[in-house]
Design a protein around this motif. Structure first.
Motif, PDB file in Angstrom:
ATOM      1  N   THR A   1      20.167 -55.945  46.192  1.00  0.00           N
ATOM      2  CA  THR A   1      20.924 -56.381  45.005  1.00  0.00           C
ATOM      3  C   THR A   1      21.189 -55.284  43.983  1.00  0.00           C
ATOM      4  O   THR A   1      21.995 -55.476  43.068  1.00  0.00           O
ATOM      5  CB  THR A   1      20.174 -57.540  44.315  1.00  0.00           C
ATOM      6  N   GLU A   2      20.509 -54.139  44.115  1.00  0.00           N
ATOM      7  CA  GLU A   2      20.775 -53.038  43.174  1.00  0.00           C
ATOM      8  C   GLU A   2      22.251 -52.646  43.232  1.00  0.00           C
ATOM      9  O   GLU A   2      22.842 -52.296  42.215  1.00  0.00           O
ATOM     10  CB  GLU A   2      19.861 -51.853  43.514  1.00  0.00           C
ATOM     11  N   HIS A   3      22.842 -52.737  44.418  1.00  0.00           N
ATOM     12  CA  HIS A   3      24.273 -52.402  44.530  1.00  0.00           C
ATOM     13  C   HIS A   3      25.130 -53.425  43.768  1.00  0.00           C
ATOM     14  O   HIS A   3      26.130 -53.055  43.138  1.00  0.00           O
ATOM     15  CB  HIS A   3      24.697 -52.312  45.997  1.00  0.00           C
TER      16      HIS A   3
ATOM     17  N   PHE B   1       5.471 -55.575  44.359  1.00  0.00           N
ATOM     18  CA  PHE B   1       6.811 -55.155  44.754  1.00  0.00           C
ATOM     19  C   PHE B   1       7.793 -55.274  43.597  1.00  0.00           C
ATOM     20  O   PHE B   1       7.881 -56.335  42.964  1.00  0.00           O
ATOM     21  CB  PHE B   1       7.345 -56.044  45.885  1.00  0.00           C
ATOM     22  N   ASP B   2       8.539 -54.202  43.357  1.00  0.00           N
ATOM     23  CA  ASP B   2       9.737 -54.311  42.542  1.00  0.00           C
ATOM     24  C   ASP B   2      10.712 -55.157  43.377  1.00  0.00           C
ATOM     25  O   ASP B   2      10.548 -55.272  44.593  1.00  0.00           O
ATOM     26  CB  ASP B   2      10.284 -52.889  42.307  1.00  0.00           C
ATOM     27  N   LEU B   3      11.701 -55.763  42.751  1.00  0.00           N
ATOM     28  CA  LEU B   3      12.601 -56.631  43.530  1.00  0.00           C
ATOM     29  C   LEU B   3      13.909 -55.922  43.927  1.00  0.00           C
ATOM     30  O   LEU B   3      14.102 -55.568  45.092  1.00  0.00           O
ATOM     31  CB  LEU B   3      12.899 -57.914  42.742  1.00  0.00           C
ATOM     32  N   ASP B   4      14.776 -55.709  42.914  1.00  0.00           N
ATOM     33  CA  ASP B   4      16.080 -55.106  43.218  1.00  0.00           C
ATOM     34  C   ASP B   4      15.887 -53.672  43.704  1.00  0.00           C
ATOM     35  O   ASP B   4      15.352 -52.837  42.979  1.00  0.00           O
ATOM     36  CB  ASP B   4      16.958 -55.064  41.948  1.00  0.00           C
ATOM     37  N   GLY B   5      16.308 -53.404  44.923  1.00  0.00           N
ATOM     38  CA  GLY B   5      16.208 -52.033  45.435  1.00  0.00           C
ATOM     39  C   GLY B   5      14.959 -51.766  46.252  1.00  0.00           C
ATOM     40  O   GLY B   5      14.846 -50.716  46.876  1.00  0.00           O
ATOM     41  N   VAL B   6      14.013 -52.720  46.252  1.00  0.00           N
ATOM     42  CA  VAL B   6      12.813 -52.571  47.092  1.00  0.00           C
ATOM     43  C   VAL B   6      12.725 -53.729  48.089  1.00  0.00           C
ATOM     44  O   VAL B   6      12.554 -53.522  49.287  1.00  0.00           O
ATOM     45  CB  VAL B   6      11.513 -52.492  46.242  1.00  0.00           C
TER      46      VAL B   6
ATOM     47  N   PHE C   1       5.337 -50.675  44.624  1.00  0.00           N
ATOM     48  CA  PHE C   1       6.489 -50.122  45.349  1.00  0.00           C
ATOM     49  C   PHE C   1       7.698 -50.170  44.421  1.00  0.00           C
ATOM     50  O   PHE C   1       8.054 -51.240  43.919  1.00  0.00           O
ATOM     51  CB  PHE C   1       6.800 -50.963  46.594  1.00  0.00           C
ATOM     52  N   GLU C   2       8.342 -49.045  44.232  1.00  0.00           N
ATOM     53  CA  GLU C   2       9.455 -48.947  43.284  1.00  0.00           C
ATOM     54  C   GLU C   2      10.595 -48.066  43.816  1.00  0.00           C
ATOM     55  O   GLU C   2      10.364 -47.139  44.582  1.00  0.00           O
ATOM     56  CB  GLU C   2       8.965 -48.318  41.970  1.00  0.00           C
ATOM     57  N   ASP C   3      11.819 -48.374  43.354  1.00  0.00           N
ATOM     58  CA  ASP C   3      12.971 -47.531  43.735  1.00  0.00           C
ATOM     59  C   ASP C   3      13.571 -46.818  42.521  1.00  0.00           C
ATOM     60  O   ASP C   3      14.558 -46.104  42.664  1.00  0.00           O
ATOM     61  CB  ASP C   3      14.072 -48.396  44.377  1.00  0.00           C
ATOM     62  N   ALA C   4      12.989 -47.056  41.325  1.00  0.00           N
ATOM     63  CA  ALA C   4      13.624 -46.546  40.108  1.00  0.00           C
ATOM     64  C   ALA C   4      12.682 -45.662  39.304  1.00  0.00           C
ATOM     65  O   ALA C   4      11.467 -45.867  39.302  1.00  0.00           O
ATOM     66  CB  ALA C   4      14.071 -47.717  39.235  1.00  0.00           C
TER      67      ALA C   4
HETATM   68 MG    MG Z   1      14.302 -51.738  41.434  1.00  0.00          MG
END
Ligand code: MG
Ligand code: B16
Length: 210
Positions: A18-20, A9-14, A169-172
């Motif tokens: 905290t990405e915000h 897992f990616d952390l920020d945003g997944v 898993f990623e959001d970026a």
């Molecule tokens: Mg991320």
């Protein structure tokens, strides 16, 4: 893919929202520099290290600054960001995360975090989630940040799994590129703009079935 041997897992945003908080903190830095910076520009920063993020902001504003000031802005951004997450709790977890973590744990599927953030351990401890993961690879542990695959390769090595049998898993964009460069099965979560770069797209982790 067939049943995954491990989940990264990616952390920020997944895992957490905290990405915000990163965006708000960088926006403040950009304002100080007189650089226009909106959520649209912030997309390019997601997943990048702190240093690379500030470089990107300066590139966006076509600005150059002294080394000392650069360092000062990094410290200031991190202090502001840390203050904004000081009271973080599990309500900051993104949809489906807690369920998936406990299901995967029940099934004995090894899990890891692969994050660019140097604050990853602070966040996971704060949310009492650290024990779910066999290893937490963060921005303090890698020589080459995302989009280089090192962060995920370290995680796979620690779990003794091969990348092709592991899901990231990623959001970026930088994170999906890192996962693909490492030979992982990459799932883009919550960010349709990066869907085409990934092997699969999910609106949220609620949709993921083990
Ligand atoms: Mg991320
Ligand atoms: P820090 P991730 C990344 O974490 C964030 O996406 C990115 O916005 C942030 O700049 C970077 O961590 C560095 O974070 O300043 O806390 O060391 O998405 O890879 O978990």
């Amino acid at each position: 893919m067939r049943k995954a041997k491990a989940l990264i897992f990616d952390l920020d945003g997944v895992v957490v929202t905290t990405e915000h908080n990163h965006f708000v903190a960088w926006k403040r830095t950009a304002d100080r520099l007189g650089i226009n910076f909106s959520e649209r520009e912030n997309e390019a920063l997601k997943g990048l290290s702190r240093v690379d993020s500030l470089r990107k902001i300066l590139e966006i504003g076509n600005k150059q600054i002294e080394e000392n000031y650069f360092e000062e802005l990094l410290v200031e951004k991190n202090n502001f960001y840390k203050a904004s997450i000081a009271q973080l709790d599990r309500s900051a977890c993104l949809p489906g995360v807690l369920n998936l973590l406990s299901k995967a744990k029940e099934e004995g599927i090894p899990m890891a975090v692969g994050s660019s953030s140097k604050n990853a351990k602070f966040i996971l401890d704060r949310l009492n989630l650290s024990d779910y993961f066999q290893i937490i690879v963060d921005g303090n542990m890698v020589e080459h940040p995302k989009p280089h695959p090192e962060v995920f390769l370290q995680a796979a090595e620690a779990m003794k799994v091969v990348p092709s049998e592991s899901i990231v898993f990623e959001d970026a964009e930088s994170g999906i590129k890192a996962a693909k460069a490492g030979g992982f099965y990459a799932i883009a979560v919550g960010n349709p703009n990066i869907a085409a770069l990934a092997d699969e797209f999910l609106e949220s982790l609620e949709e993921f079935k083990i």
